[in-house]
Write an enzyme that holds these catalytic residues in place. Structure first.
Site, short mmCIF file in Angstrom:
data_model
loop_
_atom_site.label_atom_id
_atom_site.label_comp_id
_atom_site.label_asym_id
_atom_site.label_seq_id
_atom_site.Cartn_x
_atom_site.Cartn_y
_atom_site.Cartn_z
CB THR A 1 -0.91 0.03 1.25
OG1 THR A 1 -0.11 -0.25 2.38
CG2 THR A 1 -2.02 -1.00 1.13
CB CYS B 98 15.90 6.24 -4.16
SG CYS B 98 15.61 7.17 -2.66
CB SER C 276 7.84 10.38 -4.25
OG SER C 276 8.95 10.60 -5.09
CG HIS D 268 16.07 11.25 -5.58
ND1 HIS D 268 14.89 11.80 -5.17
CD2 HIS D 268 16.29 10.19 -4.75
CE1 HIS D 268 14.41 11.13 -4.14
NE2 HIS D 268 15.24 10.14 -3.87
CB THR E 211 8.86 5.85 -7.00
OG1 THR E 211 8.45 6.43 -8.23
CG2 THR E 211 8.73 6.84 -5.87
#
Ligand SMILES: NC(=O)c1ccc[n+]([C@@H]2O[C@H](COP(=O)([O-])OP(=O)(O)OC[C@H]3O[C@@H](n4cnc5c(N)ncnc54)[C@H](OP(=O)(O)O)[C@@H]3O)[C@@H](O)[C@H]2O)c1
Length: 354
Positions: free
Chosen positions: A11, A147, A176, A239, A329
């Protein structure tokens, strides 16, 4: 036959990307969506606050959320699990899944520094997958990098042959990357926050490990000195990083340009469903890369967002400097884990198809 898989933390920000990217994937079929006790027992659409611009894939609408029960996941028929759990939750759950024979492809930091767990960015260090043979469990744990580190090592890939010994990076990281709800809006709107807990330490340690060499089943870190300064900026996705790379004998601008332009995925990685057409896209535009414009490079379908974009390349003294952008992401999280699983499946480590 596709391999059944579970998505842990389905989720969350990264979990949603897994749900989207695994929709219609040729090799993996999500059959278990797991999250916290807050969500367990609800239908996916009831539990999730869906943040992506597409709709929830129809397969996910029909799956009820389960709690994090490794025994139940292992007995469900799932051969692998994609983990998008907070690190403090991920550690013991991932260990237990591996003990029960489930392969774990994780975004969490919990196991990244374990001696026999690779931090895999396949274009840069696919031979590191071999160190999983040191894990004494029937399932194995494979991690991807933080990330911001993933983008950095892709950008450094073409420069390795010039033997750099210093890397200085300053990041401009999207919100994010902090998950949902993440940073409070009052802290980030019209602002820059020059602190992301533990991010700088992770960038230093992970970069040296990923660029290191696999010897005798362990990783010997790359000797370069790495200095990272990390900031959160009011950008939703992508990023940006300002990178300076120091060399004992610096290549000239044309050599660097040629090295970036010629950089390809190794044969072992090429053609995988999530492998970008080119791992690094070089731009010579004076004002790129930008998160709004360059976060979706890499190709069509699952390849979109998997390439890093490098621009503003300059050489001065013993240093090369450039800006780099990567999709946090996708490439820095869910897409990176899926590419790792595709590589493990292709080279037979994952045990072939069911
Ligand atoms: N965001 C990025 O760009 C990014 C990039 C690379 C790596 N990562 C890493 O990926 C992981 C997930 O990050 P995220 O940004 O997706 O976080 P997030 O948006 O906060 O999502 C966390 C997920 O984990 C579940 N969860 C939380 N506590 C749990 C518990 N005690 N038991 C079971 N499930 C629990 C949540 O379920 P509920 O909805 O039920 O609470 C949710 O599905 C983290 O380890 C993060 O460091 C993130």
């Amino acid at each position: 036959m596709k391999l059944e898989c579970a998505i842990l933390g389905a989720t969350g920000t990264v979990g949603q990307r897994f749900v989207q990217l695994l929709d219609g994937h040729p090799d993996f079929e999500p059959t278990v969506l797991a999250a916290s006790e807050r969500s367990a027992g609800k239908l996916y659409t009831e539990a999730v606050k869906w943040l992506l611009p597409c709709s929830v894939p129809s397969y996910a609408e029909k799956i009820g959320i389960s709690g994090l029960d490794p025994a139940a996941i292992a007995s469900s028929g799932a051969r692998l699990a994609f983990s998008a759990l907070p690190a403090n939750v991920a550690g013991p759950v991932e260990t237990e899944l591996a003990r029960r024979g489930v392969w774990v492809f994780s975004n969490a930091a919990a196991h990244r520094m374990d001696p026999h767990v690779p931090i895999l960015v396949p274009e840069v260090n696919h031979p590191h997958l071999g160190i999983i043979s040191g894990q004494r469990t029937p399932g194995k744990i494979v991690t991807n990098a933080n990330c911001s580190t993933t983008g950095l090592v892709l950008g450094l890939g073409p420069l390795r042959r010039f033997g750099f010994d210093r890397v200085v990076v300053a990041t401009y990281q999207a919100v994010s990357g902090a998950g949902y709800p993440g940073v409070a809006s009052i802290d980030i709107l019209g602002n820059v926050v020059p602190h992301i807990p533990r991010e700088e330490e992770k960038m230093v340690a992970e970069t040296r490990r990923i660029l290191g060499s696999a010897k005798g089943g362990l990783i010997a870190d790359h000797p370069a000195e790495v200095i990272a300064s990390c900031a959160r900026v009011p950008v939703d996705n992508g990023h940006l990083e300002a990178v300076a790379v120091g060399f004992p004998e610096a290549p000239d601008y044309d050599e660097l340009l040629r090295a970036f332009a010629a950089y390809e995925s190794p044969r072992e990685v090429r053609g995988l469903c999530s492998a970008p057409d080119k791992p690094v896209v070089l731009t010579t535009a004076p004002d790129r890369p930008q998160p709004k414009r360059d976060a979706w490079l890499g190709g069509e379908g699952n390849r979109a967002g998997m390439a890093a974009c490098v621009g503003r390349l300059q050489v001065s003294g013993g240093w090369a400097k450039f800006y780099l952008l990567s999709n946090n992401t996708v490439r820095g999280a869910a897409g990176g884990s899926i590419l790792n699983a595709e590589l493990a499946l292709r080279n037979g480590s994952l045990g072939g198809r069911a």
